[in-house]
Design a protein around this motif. Sequence first.
Motif, short mmCIF file in Angstrom:
data_model
loop_
_atom_site.label_atom_id
_atom_site.label_comp_id
_atom_site.label_asym_id
_atom_site.label_seq_id
_atom_site.Cartn_x
_atom_site.Cartn_y
_atom_site.Cartn_z
N LYS B 528 3.76 -0.70 -4.45
CA LYS B 528 3.80 0.77 -4.48
C LYS B 528 2.52 1.33 -5.10
N LYS B 529 2.01 0.64 -6.13
CA LYS B 529 0.76 1.09 -6.76
C LYS B 529 -0.39 1.00 -5.76
N ILE B 530 -0.45 -0.11 -5.04
CA ILE B 530 -1.51 -0.29 -4.04
C ILE B 530 -1.36 0.77 -2.94
N LYS B 531 -0.13 0.98 -2.54
CA LYS B 531 0.14 1.96 -1.47
C LYS B 531 -0.35 3.35 -1.87
N ALA B 532 -0.07 3.71 -3.10
CA ALA B 532 -0.49 5.03 -3.56
C ALA B 532 -2.01 5.17 -3.50
N ARG B 533 -2.70 4.11 -3.90
CA ARG B 533 -4.16 4.14 -3.87
C ARG B 533 -4.68 4.20 -2.43
N LEU B 534 -4.05 3.40 -1.56
CA LEU B 534 -4.47 3.39 -0.15
C LEU B 534 -4.29 4.77 0.47
N LEU B 535 -3.17 5.39 0.18
CA LEU B 535 -2.90 6.71 0.75
C LEU B 535 -3.91 7.74 0.24
N GLU B 536 -4.23 7.61 -1.04
CA GLU B 536 -5.21 8.51 -1.65
C GLU B 536 -6.58 8.36 -0.94
N LEU B 537 -6.98 7.09 -0.79
CA LEU B 537 -8.27 6.82 -0.14
C LEU B 537 -8.23 7.25 1.33
N GLY B 538 -7.08 6.99 1.97
CA GLY B 538 -6.92 7.34 3.37
C GLY B 538 -6.98 8.85 3.58
N ASP B 553 1.36 -1.11 10.76
CA ASP B 553 0.62 -2.00 11.66
C ASP B 553 -0.85 -2.14 11.25
N ARG B 554 -1.05 -2.37 9.98
CA ARG B 554 -2.37 -2.62 9.38
C ARG B 554 -3.28 -1.39 9.38
N GLN B 555 -2.69 -0.24 9.62
CA GLN B 555 -3.49 0.98 9.65
C GLN B 555 -2.88 2.05 8.74
N ILE B 556 -3.73 2.98 8.37
CA ILE B 556 -3.23 4.23 7.80
C ILE B 556 -3.26 5.24 8.94
N GLU B 560 1.40 12.82 12.81
CA GLU B 560 1.44 13.68 14.01
C GLU B 560 0.20 13.54 14.88
N ASP B 561 -0.91 13.18 14.27
CA ASP B 561 -2.15 13.15 15.01
C ASP B 561 -2.60 11.70 15.22
N ALA B 562 -2.34 11.21 16.42
CA ALA B 562 -2.59 9.80 16.71
C ALA B 562 -4.08 9.44 16.58
N GLU B 563 -4.96 10.43 16.70
CA GLU B 563 -6.40 10.19 16.59
C GLU B 563 -6.80 9.83 15.16
N LYS B 564 -6.04 10.35 14.23
CA LYS B 564 -6.40 10.14 12.83
C LYS B 564 -5.78 8.85 12.33
N ARG B 565 -6.59 7.83 12.31
CA ARG B 565 -6.11 6.53 11.84
C ARG B 565 -7.29 5.70 11.40
N ILE B 566 -7.04 4.79 10.48
CA ILE B 566 -8.10 3.86 10.07
C ILE B 566 -7.46 2.52 9.70
N GLU B 567 -8.17 1.47 10.11
CA GLU B 567 -7.72 0.14 9.73
C GLU B 567 -7.73 0.02 8.21
N ILE B 568 -6.70 -0.58 7.65
CA ILE B 568 -6.66 -0.73 6.19
C ILE B 568 -7.83 -1.58 5.71
N GLY B 569 -8.15 -2.65 6.47
CA GLY B 569 -9.28 -3.50 6.09
C GLY B 569 -10.59 -2.72 6.05
N LYS B 570 -10.77 -1.87 7.03
CA LYS B 570 -12.00 -1.07 7.10
C LYS B 570 -12.08 -0.11 5.91
N LEU B 571 -10.94 0.49 5.60
CA LEU B 571 -10.88 1.41 4.46
C LEU B 571 -11.22 0.68 3.16
N LEU B 572 -10.70 -0.53 3.05
CA LEU B 572 -10.96 -1.33 1.85
C LEU B 572 -12.45 -1.66 1.74
N ARG B 573 -13.05 -2.00 2.87
CA ARG B 573 -14.50 -2.32 2.84
C ARG B 573 -15.33 -1.10 2.48
#
Lengths: 173, 775
Positions: B528-538, B553-556, B560-573
């Motif tokens: 949950k702590k990691i999730k909160a950080r990921l959502l913040e960064l996302g 599915d490994r993405q944030i 509603e907007d299917a265009e707005k997405r990022i791979e979690i790995g990419k976000l981490l990098r």
Amino acid sequence: MAREVSFVFNGNPMKMTVGDHWTLLHLIREELGYLGTKEGCGSGECGACTVIVDGEAVNSCLFLAAEIDGRELLTIEGLAVGDGTLHPLQKAFIENGGIQCGFCSPGMIMAGKALLDENPNATEEEIKEAIAGNLCRCTGYVQIIESIKSVSGHQTEEPRVIAWKTEENDRDA
Amino acid sequence: MQALCSVGKRIPKIDAVDKATGRAQYIQDLKLPGMLYGKILYSKYPHARIVHIDTSRAKQLPGVRAVLTGADIPEIKMGVYKDNRPLKVGKVRSYRDEVAAVAATAPHIAREALNLVEVTYEALPGIFDPEQAMQAGAPLVHEEHKTNVLKMPWKLHYGDVEAARKEAAFIVADRFTTTWVTHCCMGTSGAIAEFDPANNLTVYSNTQIPSLAQKDFLEALKAMGVQDRRVRVIKPCIGGGFGSKLDTYAYEYIAILLAYHTRRPVKVEFDRTEEFSATSTRQPTITYISQGCDKDGKLLFRDVSMILDNGAYTSWGATTPSVMMMPITSLYRVPNVRYEAKCVYTNNTYAQAMRGYGNPQATYAIESTMDMLAEAAGIDPIEFRRINANKAGDVSIQGLRITTCGLEECMAVVKDQLAWDRPKEANEGVGMASLIHVGGGARVYKSDGCGTIIKMDDFGKVDLFTGATDMGQGSDTVIAQIVAEELGLHIEDVHVIHTDTDVCPWDVGAHASRTTFVAGNAALGAAKKIKARLLELGAKQLESPLEKLILQDRQIRHREDAEKRIEIGKLLRKTHFSHAGQMLMAEYFYDPTNENMGRDFRGNMSMTYTFGTHGVRVKVDDETGKVRILNYVAAHDVGKAINPMLLEGQVYGGVMMGIGYALSEQVILEKGENMNPNFRDYKILTAKDVVPIAAPVLETYDKDGPFGAKGIGEPGCVPTAPAVANAIYDAVGVRIKDLPVTPERVLAAIRAKKGLDLCGRELSQDHPDECVIQQ
């Protein structure tokens, strides 16, 4: 005393000197260094050390190493093909919950393979008979039998009750 | 609500590939450079004074590096009562007492050296019956204790049992016994100890309690005069636990002592005979129980008094009454309860924890007498149980808070699936028994906690370090599912590391069916702590409000907007490789708010309780006494099945272990000596004994459990024996009150009912008692 033996080990020809008193289990684990074959009792009661010699499942703890001369030995390490693709029985054990602590698994899988090689359409009763000498304390054998059955040509469709839910609580978090 | 992707799925165990290919390494498979092999010499007597030990010949054998006796080692005290030592001094108190230990360059040399150790004993009278051991003048197992009864105050009285007894319309009272059974892990016990030059100690051991073992070994070092050093416990794959590895044992300390003396790594590994004769058993019990109800079938009281054969030393087995209290006070609604248990020293093998931790013994007596009471009251046994069933919202008389309870539903489904009311053939019968067990941790220690550390890498993968111990039950998989679910990852993205106290956080141990609940909640907390950080960064990256984002599915993704997405790995990098970069790590320590029991043993020991009902249909051969199980239904309220396939595995395995407990298993001790230390004579069930088992699962969704889950590791073997015994009674009208229910016992009871002895002769005839069964 020692003697020279030639045999096929997991598909590869081998030539080596074995002690007269060695068991096949000792040869496999201590001399060849293949540790997938387990020793559960050392006296042929538990089946953890089951390997296949000339197509037949044997307790390697009771099998004299010298007698491997001229024969074909298959251990759990020889079951998957070279590229790492698992044998259907290995896959079945993995996918059906046939493995818990895993200590009996190599012997159990080898016993299952020897059976299905001989009798590809083994029934549930024949499966139980074939692994009766392989003890497992974790699974209660149910999912092991299911695993072997799923590979056997003799398949019966028996619906199993998996879960039922109370309606008011039927929710996902 | 987001649909679940990992939780609730039949996902294979994440270590199954290693185990199916022979790659998994157990203690049997580990060998360190320069390693020596340790062997243990056990006592030749059940009770004797050690007059003299001569090790000189053993020490001269080429290849022997050390020979130790009790005289050579400091006073290391083991066990919950600190009444045991790794190598005995002065006297031996059981056949499994360790008298000397050898380290040699090869196992056969060590074994040969044991034969050269000469021990002179002076035999003492032994005591093998706990009831006799309680009598004045009985030989004392530990003279300094002045009595064979342990000073453990297992005694409670809630309400007023005597007053309730007077009011009761129906009362039953009887005596039940259970005997020694043992875990039979397929992988035997073993440990390797190694010191570095600065005397830091590493122990490889297949333990269920890495953190507590670390503490025990630190205390041993202290006793050895090695101050302020580190202990690291590494767990290889464990070839089965079932409670056997909940304590530290002499062989582990012996490995440590031999390693210390030889300055080499030393391995002690049990052979199968040792595994049977030198590891601990379930506690044998003698139970006196009475229960009473009013004319409508409402339970009024339960009165239980118990004697436990502790054996010669004290391990956690002596504390099983703390768990027995749970079914005794809280299985069904009982307004008045009295319970007393005495643990008694004998010269038998000492008992330990085993799956269910006392609950199977207590439930055997409770559920057998529930049937007897139902019959006395003239009420159908299922209806009788329904009248008294626990319900969600109850607080039991012991203070157990029942948050969710599917007991009635479990009974109903058993009735249905077993076709309870179906017409029966001759000698066919059905029986039922229910259970309550801790399902949300168990506060028996000062902490019931577990820690988790999560480290995200640059590629969207998780390294998860948990204190939990996987011994085959699949806790690593369940934890991975929980974390994958929470972080929108795939199961294979989560790497669970649970093997090393150097990197894994603290955990009290794999006991009390607590791992899914406690370690699951710990993992969930960190996720949950990691999730909160990921959502913040996302949110920053996708320029979207945080509450619009989901992890899937490994993405944030934007909801509603299917265009707005990022791979979690990419976000981490992006987060890592930027100015003032960051990497994501989180830790969480979950300690449930369950309560230690108070002075009167009241207290909510678990956050939630698992309920279940087992039903069995049997056919009894009245010519041989053999019991055949035709069908078995084991229904459990598990809160939520995180992994139905692994859960079923726990139930099937538990039931088969329970059927062995009911019908076939016993360690036969003849004046303290194990007469059947092998699989030929100790009868665990084989594949040919498998009975048709259905394992229906009720999901009540417990608010405190991870995704609603409760523990299910032990319940499978808790009510098995009374369910079978009740079915036998239904089939042939005889009640077997002693486990195991062997054909001899059933046949003797059938014949006794007809006025015959076991051999079928009239009881009135004058003949010798060769037909009496030795208990």
